[in-house]
Write a protein that holds these residues in place. Structure first.
Motif, short mmCIF file in Angstrom:
data_model
loop_
_atom_site.label_atom_id
_atom_site.label_comp_id
_atom_site.label_asym_id
_atom_site.label_seq_id
_atom_site.Cartn_x
_atom_site.Cartn_y
_atom_site.Cartn_z
N SER A 270 37.01 68.37 -0.08
CA SER A 270 38.32 68.35 -0.82
C SER A 270 38.60 69.59 -1.46
CB SER A 270 37.68 67.30 -2.21
OG SER A 270 36.67 67.86 -2.92
N ALA A 271 37.77 70.80 -0.95
CA ALA A 271 38.15 72.04 -1.34
C ALA A 271 39.24 72.79 -0.65
CB ALA A 271 36.95 72.79 -1.54
N ALA A 272 40.28 73.37 -1.14
CA ALA A 272 41.13 74.20 -0.15
C ALA A 272 40.42 75.46 0.27
CB ALA A 272 42.60 74.24 -1.15
N GLY A 273 41.20 75.96 1.17
CA GLY A 273 40.80 77.11 1.88
C GLY A 273 39.38 77.14 2.91
N CYS A 274 39.27 75.89 3.60
CA CYS A 274 38.14 75.63 4.54
C CYS A 274 38.62 75.82 6.05
CB CYS A 274 37.63 74.67 4.08
SG CYS A 274 36.73 74.59 2.43
N GLU A 275 39.97 76.01 6.21
CA GLU A 275 40.49 76.06 7.57
C GLU A 275 39.86 76.85 8.38
OE1 GLU A 275 43.35 74.36 4.55
OE2 GLU A 275 42.38 75.99 4.82
N PRO A 276 39.88 78.23 8.12
CA PRO A 276 39.32 79.44 8.88
C PRO A 276 37.79 79.13 9.15
CG PRO A 276 40.75 80.24 7.11
CD PRO A 276 40.45 78.80 6.97
N THR A 277 37.16 78.72 8.37
CA THR A 277 35.67 78.27 8.68
C THR A 277 35.56 77.44 9.73
OG1 THR A 277 34.94 78.91 6.32
CG2 THR A 277 33.41 77.47 7.63
N ALA A 278 36.42 76.13 9.47
CA ALA A 278 36.32 75.20 10.47
C ALA A 278 36.65 75.68 12.24
CB ALA A 278 37.31 74.14 10.11
N ILE A 279 37.68 76.45 12.02
CA ILE A 279 38.13 77.11 13.27
C ILE A 279 37.12 78.21 13.79
CG2 ILE A 279 39.87 78.72 14.29
CD1 ILE A 279 41.80 77.48 12.10
N LEU A 280 36.43 78.84 13.08
CA LEU A 280 35.46 79.85 13.37
C LEU A 280 34.21 79.12 13.84
CD1 LEU A 280 35.07 82.80 13.60
CD2 LEU A 280 34.12 82.63 11.13
N LEU A 281 33.80 77.88 13.51
CA LEU A 281 32.57 77.17 13.82
C LEU A 281 32.96 76.30 15.14
CD1 LEU A 281 31.17 75.70 10.46
CD2 LEU A 281 30.35 77.61 11.82
N THR A 282 34.13 76.29 15.53
CA THR A 282 34.34 75.51 16.79
C THR A 282 34.63 76.12 18.04
OG1 THR A 282 35.86 74.02 15.34
CG2 THR A 282 36.04 73.86 17.65
N SER A 296 45.74 72.87 4.59
CA SER A 296 46.82 73.47 4.85
C SER A 296 47.00 73.57 6.35
CB SER A 296 46.85 74.91 4.22
OG SER A 296 48.03 75.64 4.79
N PHE A 297 48.23 72.87 6.89
CA PHE A 297 48.43 72.95 8.30
C PHE A 297 48.77 74.28 8.86
CE2 PHE A 297 47.76 68.44 6.92
CZ PHE A 297 46.81 68.14 7.76
N GLN A 298 49.63 74.84 8.05
CA GLN A 298 49.92 76.15 8.31
C GLN A 298 49.01 77.18 8.57
OE1 GLN A 298 52.22 75.24 4.49
NE2 GLN A 298 53.49 76.99 4.96
N THR A 299 48.11 77.26 7.71
CA THR A 299 46.82 78.01 7.53
C THR A 299 45.99 77.84 8.78
OG1 THR A 299 46.76 78.25 4.97
CG2 THR A 299 44.45 78.80 6.41
N ALA A 300 45.78 76.56 9.06
CA ALA A 300 45.02 76.19 10.35
C ALA A 300 45.77 76.86 11.80
CB ALA A 300 44.96 74.61 10.40
N ALA A 301 47.00 76.41 11.63
CA ALA A 301 47.84 76.78 12.88
C ALA A 301 47.84 78.49 13.04
CB ALA A 301 49.35 76.35 12.94
N LEU A 311 42.32 75.62 20.58
CA LEU A 311 41.56 74.55 20.21
C LEU A 311 42.67 73.45 20.09
CD1 LEU A 311 39.85 76.01 16.88
CD2 LEU A 311 38.87 75.95 19.08
N ARG A 312 42.18 72.07 20.25
CA ARG A 312 43.08 71.03 19.67
C ARG A 312 42.73 70.82 18.45
NH1 ARG A 312 42.10 64.92 21.88
NH2 ARG A 312 40.15 65.60 21.58
N MET A 313 43.83 70.74 17.59
CA MET A 313 43.68 70.55 16.03
C MET A 313 44.46 69.43 15.70
SD MET A 313 43.75 74.32 14.32
CE MET A 313 45.33 74.84 15.03
N LEU A 314 43.74 68.45 14.98
CA LEU A 314 44.44 67.05 14.95
C LEU A 314 44.30 66.73 13.39
CD1 LEU A 314 42.28 64.80 17.55
CD2 LEU A 314 44.25 66.11 17.68
#
Length: 355
Positions: A270-282, A296-301, A311-314
């Motif tokens: 539920s915390a914001a700002g975790c998108e970069p970690t998710a991408i780095l761990l994949t 933030s789907f902009q941040t993820a993309a 990556l495939r991001m869903l």
């Protein structure tokens, strides 16, 4: 969605209750008409409890200083202003529990009056009016209320199961999609990383464990007690305590614990700002399921772009065709999942995934 006249389609979608803007569908609408009676393609629910999504609950609690009276006023104010429980800050809602009080004559395969059901569609699109808040604990996302909601023919709902405690059933229904989608996406082997060890995270871990014939399941959460609980319950192979808003430190912590890059990463914080970690761990060519209203789907993309990651991001929709039956059955047959949910039920902030 079947074909039909504009009026028929609008009724099935609940669009005939949109007050502003007139061209909107219910979810993005600013305001809905939550007055009775039920329309021909709706059923009415006498609502007794809301289960707010973790992101909205945290925001309301923080903005109100965890004061229950202020929190109640805030919830009542949102519903009065918008005709739905649609937090304007987080753009998220939750689900509701109640008893069916009336059914429109054009509703397909309806529940019967007197049935207790859970509204599986988000409260951000469900017409709702509240007369009172009867119970609010600032440490629980479940809020006792009195009022009425209107479920359109297109919106999913589920029966309250008689064999599962009400609080637990509501929590499972609220995040059931995390289990259904994880089961569908999990590889037979390899690595699945679940970021967040709250309710949705526990369901995702249990689903990954059940779906995989081998491989490794990793749980990562900032709260050491949360990750230790899922490890002790046998829901993961590797449990890591790390702040998911600090991607390099989180990566180091996962590697130090023996974790590898994930074929599937499920984000349920539920915390914001975790998108970069998710991408780095994949792993390259892997999949990230963002099942979090804080995404933030902009941040993820743009982060994936900047990292040069393919990556495939869903987007993790809360809907799945099983309408929660898989999550309920997973709870019934998984001793570890039952254990960790029962232990957390009495703990403060049990519905919160902090990341």
């Amino acid at each position: 969605m079947s074909s039909g006249s504009r009026e028929t389609i609008a009724g099935r979608l609940g669009a005939d209750r949109v007050l502003a803007p007139a061209t909107s569908l219910p979810q993005p609408a600013e305001r809905l008409d939550a007055s009775g009676p039920a329309g021909s393609a709706e059923f009415e629910v006498a609502v007794e409890r809301l289960c707010l999504d973790a992101t909205s609950f945290l925001q309301i609690r923080a903005s109100c200083g965890a004061d229950p009276e202020r929190m109640a006023e805030r919830i009542l104010g949102i519903v009065a202003d918008r005709g739905k429980m649609h937090n304007p800050i987080t753009d998220s809602g939750g689900v509701a529990l109640g008893t069916v009080s009336a059914v429109g004559d054009a509703f397909p395969s309806p529940p019967a009056p007197g049935d207790r059901i859970v509204t599986l569609a988000s409260l951000t699109l469900t017409p709702l009016r509240l007369d009172e808040i009867t119970d609010l604990d600032p440490d629980s996302a479940q809020v006792g209320v009195g009022g009425f909601a209107y479920v359109s023919a297109a919106a999913p709902w589920g029966p309250l199961p008689p064999d599962i405690p009400v609080e637990t059933a509501l929590e499972l229904y609220d995040v059931y999609g995390a289990a259904s989608h994880t089961r569908a996406l999990a590889p037979s082997g390899g690595t699945v990383a679940v970021l967040g060890a709250g309710h949705a995270g526990r369901l995702a871990l249990a689903a990954a464990r059940e779906a995989m014939s081998g491989g490794t399941v990793i749980a990562v959460d900032r709260d050491p007690a949360a990750v230790e609980a899922v490890r002790a319950a046998g829901l993961c192979d590797i449990a890591v305590s790390a702040d998911l808003r600090d991607p390099l430190t989180a990566l180091e912590a996962v590697h130090a614990a023996g974790g590898q890059e994930a074929d599937l990463t499920v984000v349920v914080v539920s915390a914001a700002g975790c998108e970069p970690t998710a991408i780095l761990l994949t792993a390259e060519g892997g999949t990230v399921l963002f099942f979090s209203m804080a995404t933030s789907f902009q941040t993820a993309a743009l982060t994936a772009d900047g990292m040069g990651r393919d990556l495939r991001m869903l987007i993790g929709s809360g809907y799945a065709p099983d309408l929660g039956s898989y999550a309920l059955d997973l709870y019934r047959r998984s001793p570890g999942l039952r254990e960790v949910l029962e232990k957390s039920a009495a703990a403060p902030n049990a519905a919160v995934e902090v990341g």
